[in-house]
Design an enzyme around this catalytic site. Structure first.
Site, mmCIF file in Angstrom:
data_model
loop_
_atom_site.group_PDB
_atom_site.id
_atom_site.type_symbol
_atom_site.label_atom_id
_atom_site.label_comp_id
_atom_site.label_asym_id
_atom_site.label_seq_id
_atom_site.Cartn_x
_atom_site.Cartn_y
_atom_site.Cartn_z
ATOM 1 N N LYS A 79 -13.955 1.741 0.790
ATOM 2 C CA LYS A 79 -12.498 1.903 0.741
ATOM 3 C C LYS A 79 -12.036 2.604 2.013
ATOM 4 C CE LYS A 79 -8.891 3.637 -2.431
ATOM 5 N NZ LYS A 79 -8.643 4.430 -3.657
ATOM 6 N N SER A 154 -5.601 2.095 -6.759
ATOM 7 C CA SER A 154 -5.446 1.825 -5.347
ATOM 8 C C SER A 154 -6.686 1.199 -4.705
ATOM 9 C CB SER A 154 -5.129 3.121 -4.628
ATOM 10 O OG SER A 154 -6.212 4.033 -4.746
ATOM 11 N N SER A 178 -7.706 4.999 -9.953
ATOM 12 C CA SER A 178 -7.782 4.080 -8.819
ATOM 13 C C SER A 178 -9.101 3.334 -8.664
ATOM 14 C CB SER A 178 -7.463 4.824 -7.522
ATOM 15 O OG SER A 178 -6.071 4.978 -7.396
#
Ligand SMILES: [Zn+2]
Lengths: 496, 542
Positions: A79, A154, A178
């Site tokens: 990420k 996210s 997330s």
């Protein structure tokens, strides 16, 4: 069978046995990415050259007879809010569009030490603020199950990359859901570890007291494998806890007979999609058949979770994000014409701050900075921040009481399945409610895993959330694995 | 009313740099004077993703200071973020401590201010001028320093982040100080303490000690209104969130209701030396008194001391006070300072200067002045005590007191003079205590003359030889043996009959000339006192 469709565990076995080279795995993967990425857009940066060099070195070492690390040649996506030395780390924000960290996050250091191969940095909602991956300054990511829908957020890029076989496994971060929510929406496995289990050093902070890094994988065995690498005490993170880390892959396939599963009534109330309710209930029945006992529990403060979260997280965020000011690094707005023509950058410091931050941050980030700034302001602190801290304690007490009676708690990960792109963008409150079942685990600091547990009528994946006691990830993984073993049809298509 | 009708109330905030080799939250060096931004790392640069780790040594030094200042220690204590934007603060928040400072409720003793009281209402001390006065310490907390901005006229500024993250201890006094002189005394005593305990270098030029002052004035007739308990219950546990710590603390004298005109305070910044502090406070006290006299009000504001103009001027008003939005630092767990550790640190605190001064007077029988001078420098005081020990161990028949004064004289005169000339510190002084004592004993026992002693001292420094060796090499030993001297005396009288006759005729001034004769005959080694006595004896016999 394509190499890229295998799980990390399978890849590692093949490479270790020299049945396939790490270079071949990486090459196959990038061929697949070239085909798939244009429709998904999971990545912000791809590191093909770097990955090939790494793979070559691992192959050479295996050829010399050396024992490779735990992740022997497994391609891992990261990420883009986790610092990677020499690799751009944007946080999905214009303000860090060109930021290249001079250091590795603790988890990156660990992955490198264990011979994992970093293949790229994945898309996310800007600074991990969002539940759809649409709040990225670099455009949205699509859900591989239905490209007209969002992958969740996210960590949407990481989830989409794994779900579309563009990564073998991935790292995400979870502040209010997330990791778990995008895992659920994309039909993969996502684990948020206990707060303090994985070092946050190098994770670009959103809300420091809630953030945790965790794995997004094709199955629970891979999640266990990646946890073996990233979990553990790190002296650079004062909130990481110094305690022995078990081998999470051991005992994974053990019996769960006699396991007590808490089912909170608050997780099955208003707002929960019917199909999801059915899928979760069926899964609970499957657990009963495996010998587990269902126990109704109550988590009475669940409904305050979102409100509490949206005081605490933005309060910490407004302070954490203050450093992006255009002074030392990151985006600095071009000075106004008059100043520029006078050969100056700015006549006024405040002007430079406000212009850089106005232009550098997206809407959702600005909204949360303002929320947090307000909540911490003189005269409001007691009413908001301090009160939120008190409710946070009550939420934790809810879990403590429940875990006195049960071993794990189960429910849906998300009240809704993957929604259409753009559907909730205009209504932030609707978007915030996506995290209603996930935020409380962050507030209480406990671990949670989401695993696929069926499909809606629209063939969209449903996620089962299993919450556990602090530092009891081993039980979570074992319980998740038990269902996976009897229900492999809901796994990522080619996973075993 | 004249100035005597007003009571001055002063509180001081001192920022002192703790003497650690690395910064408060990262491993970067704290050395002064390195090239700009060379002592930085991702942590103190505030790069995305980094986290602070507390420096154990800094906490230990803060605890040491807290103990020396008679403070209570909060355990757990915690860190908070103070949020404000400034280019020299890379994270745009400073990690500090807000409502649970490491230390609270202590005091520092300063000489009694009896005669300096501005209004004469000070209660005289019950046992005379020696009784010290206690200045309360409200709190002491750890925080990180910011960097340094250098502004150019060319329209840009440069930032050096070497200082960023350097550990500071902020020590906040109670508003117990009633004159600029007292403020000076408080600062002097505090600095002496911090240096003595090796907690800080307190070098104002290098920025390792900084002072802000709060001052307010109240008419004496209203002073009784000030008798509000200084620490309202729980004052230190819950600080009003509405103001910065300092601005809510002028004890009980700040009055928000406006019912009385008691003590609206101003804060003075840019005080770069203790002298400036006293001068700025003097100026500010008079300014506030003039305002009150003319029926005007003091405005609560921050003022800047302008050394060139010798005045304070407004920097920002109360309305401009920033809201720092303090909240608990989520990256650091509350810090538990256990009793065991506190006990260990307590053991490292040596006798403090004030106590040592008193002991020196009592134990070694030296004058207060000597004790003052000796204890002002820990190295010097240690050296002195080593000397006395050596002196006594080799000459048991002598009382410690006599040895003490002789040693003290040497240290305060010849040694001090030498160090001064060489711009040396005591710790670099090459002569060992026992070596110096050898010389002191020669001198004290009058075995060598004072001129000879100075010569030996110089030779010891030059050659490194022992006093005994030099004295015997140079034959400097005074002849004290009466029989030996008597031979010279008789010879001198024999060869100077006229002088002897003159003396006997009442012209006693010739005695000095005769002494000179004897000294010449004995090549200067005779003890002049003995020579004189023997001469007198022989002259009166005949
Ligand atoms: Zn540093």
């Amino acid at each position: 069978m394509e190499l890229c469709s295998l799980t990390g565990w399978q890849i590692k076995e093949l490479i270790s046995k020299k049945e396939v080279s790490a270079v071949a795995v990486v090459e196959d993967l990038f061929r697949h990415i070239a085909k798939t990425e244009p429709s998904i857009k999971a990545y912000l940066t791809l590191t093909q050259d770097y990955a090939l060099v790494q793979a070559g070195q691992i192959d050479a070492r295996i050829a010399r007879g050396e024992q490779p690390g735990l992740l022997a040649g497994i391609p891992v996506a990261i990420k883009d809010n986790i610092a990677t030395d020499g690799i751009r780390t944007t946080c999905g924000s214009k303000i860090l569009a060109n930021f290249v960290p001079p250091y590795d996050a603790y988890v990156i250091k660990r992955i490198k030490e264990e011979d994992g191969i970093i293949i790229g940095k994945t898309n996310l909602d800007e600074f991990a603020m969002g539940s759809s991956c649409e709040n990225s300054a670099f455009g949205p990511t699509a859900n591989p199950r239905d490209v007209s829908r969002v992958p969740g957020g996210s960590s949407g890029g990481s989830a989409a990359a794994v779900a579309s076989d563009m990564a073998c496994m991935a790292l995400g971060s979870d502040t209010g859901g997330s990791i778990r929510q995008p895992a659920a929406l994309c039909g993969i496995t996502g684990l948020k570890p206990t707060y303090g289990c994985v070092s946050r050093y190098g994770l670009v902070a959103f809300a420091s007291s809630l953030d945790q890094i965790g794995p997004l994988t094709k199955d629970t065995r891979d999640a266990a494998l990646l946890m073996n690498v990233i979990a553990g005490y790190d002296k650079q993170d004062s909130t990481s806890v110094n305690r022995p880390v078990p081998d999470f892959t051991k005992g994974l396939d053990g019996e769960i007979r006699g396991l007590k599963i808490g089912v909170p009534k608050e997780y099955f109330g208003q707002g929960l999609n019917e199909d999801i309710r059915d899928a979760v209930n069926q899964t609970l029945s499957a657990y009963e058949k495996l010998g587990a006992k269902l126990v109704e529990v109550s988590l009475p403060h669940t409904n305050y979770g979102i409100a509490t979260y949206y005081i605490i997280a933005p309060s910490e965020a407004c302070s954490n994000l203050a450093r992006y000011d255009g002074i030392h690094y990151g985006y600095r707005a071009t000075p106004a014409y008059a100043e520029a023509s006078a050969g100056r950058d700015y006549t006024d410091l405040i002007n430079m701050y406000s212009k850089s931050r106005s232009e550098g941050f997206g809407h959702e980030v600005k909204r949360r900075i303002m929320l947090g700034t307000f909540a911490l302001s003189s005269g409001y602190y007691e009413a908001y921040y301090n009160r939120a801290l008190k409710i946070r304690r009550l939420i934790k007490q809810d879990f403590d009481a429940a875990f006195n009676k049960v071993d794990v708690i189960m429910g849906p990960t998300s009240p809704i399945a993957a929604f259409k792109a753009g559907e909730k963008l205009a209504d932030p409150l609707q978007m915030y409610l996506c995290d209603v079942y996930t935020v409380t685990a962050n507030l209480a600091g406990i671990p949670g895993i989401s695993i696929p547990c069926g499909l809606t009528k629209e063939k969209l994946p449903v996620g089962l959330q299993i919450l556990g006691k602090a530092f009891d990830e081993a039980t979570l993984l074992k319980v998740a694995r038990a269902y996976e073993n009897v229900n492999s049809k809901h796994q990522a298509p080619n996973s075993k | 009313m004249d100035n005597m009708d007003y009571k001055i109330t002063i509180g001081l905030e001192v920022h002192t740099q703790l003497k650690t080799s690395s910064k408060l939250f990262c491993g970067c060096s704290t050395n002064f004077g390195a090239s700009p931004n060379s002592q930085t790392c991702p942590v103190c640069l505030g790069l995305p993703g980094v986290l602070p780790v507390v420096n154990r040594k800094a906490v230990a030094l803060a605890v040491k200071a807290a103990l020396a200042l008679n403070c209570k220690i909060n355990s757990p204590t915690k860190f908070d973020r103070k949020n404000y934007f400034y280019p020299d603060l890379p994270k745009n928040y400073q990690i500090s401590q807000y409502d649970l400072p490491l230390a609270k409720e202590g005091y520092l003793e300063i000489p009694n201010p009896k005669s300096r009281s501005p209004n004469g209402t000070e209660t005289p001390s019950y046992d005379g001028a020696q009784s010290p006065r206690r200045i309360g310490i409200t709190r002491a907390h750890l925080e990180e320093d910011a960097g340094k901005s250098m502004h150019s006229d060319a329209g840009y500024s440069l930032v050096d982040l070497n200082r960023t993250g350097v550990p500071l201890l902020e020590i906040v006094s109670e508003p117990d100080i009633n004159s600029p002189d007292q403020a000076h005394q408080y600062l002097t005593a505090l600095k002496e303490l911090l240096i003595y305990l090796e907690i800080s270098d307190c070098d104002m030029e290098k920025g390792s000690l900084r002072v802000d002052a709060n001052i307010s004035i109240s008419p004496v007739s209203d002073v009784s209104l000030r008798e509000v308990p200084r620490r309202a219950s729980g004052d230190d546990e819950v600080i009003s969130k509405s103001n910065e710590i300092a601005s809510s603390r002028q004890g009980g004298i700040r009055n928000d209701s406006g019912e009385t005109k008691l003590g609206v305070k101003t804060e003075i910044k840019n005080l770069n030396s203790f002298k400036f502090v006293a001068k700025a406070l003097e100026f500010e006290a008079n300014r506030q008194i003039e305002l009150l006299k003319s029926g005007k009000e003091v405005v609560q504001e921050t003022r800047l001391w302008d050394e060139d103009k010798q005045e304070t001027r407004p920097l920002r008003s109360k309305e401009d006070v920033q809201d720092y939005r303090y909240f608990p630092e989520p990256d650091l767990e509350p810090l538990v300072i256990n009793e065991g550790w506190i006990g260990q640190i307590r053991k490292t605190i040596p006798e403090l200067p004030a106590a040592r001064r008193v002991r020196f007077v009592n134990q070694y029988g030296i004058p207060e002045y000597d004790a003052d001078v000796l204890t002002a420098d820990k190295e010097l005081a240690n050296y002195f005590e080593e000397c006395v020990k050596s002196y006594n161990s080799t000459q048991r028949e002598r009382s410690p007191a006599s040895g003490g004064k002789a040693i003290s004289n040497w240290l305060m005169s010849e040694v001090a003079k030498y160090l001064n000339e060489q711009k040396m510190e005591m710790k670099d002084f090459k002569i060992k205590p026992q070596e110096l004592v050898e010389l002191v004993k020669f001198s004290a026992a009058r075995q060598i003359t004072s001129t000879a002693a100075k010569e030996v001292f110089g030779e010891m420094l030059k050659s490194g030889k022992s006093a005994t060796a030099i004295v015997s090499e140079k034959g400097l030993l005074q002849v004290s043996d009466q029989g030996e001297i008597e031979v010279f005396v008789k010879e001198a009288l024999k060869s100077n009959p006229q002088m002897a006759a003159d003396y006997k005729a009442g012209k006693t001034v010739v005695l000095q000339a005769l002494v000179g004769q004897v000294m010449r005959l004995s090549k200067g080694k005779s003890n002049p006192e003995i020579v004189r006595t023997l001469l007198q004896k022989h002259l009166s016999e005949k």
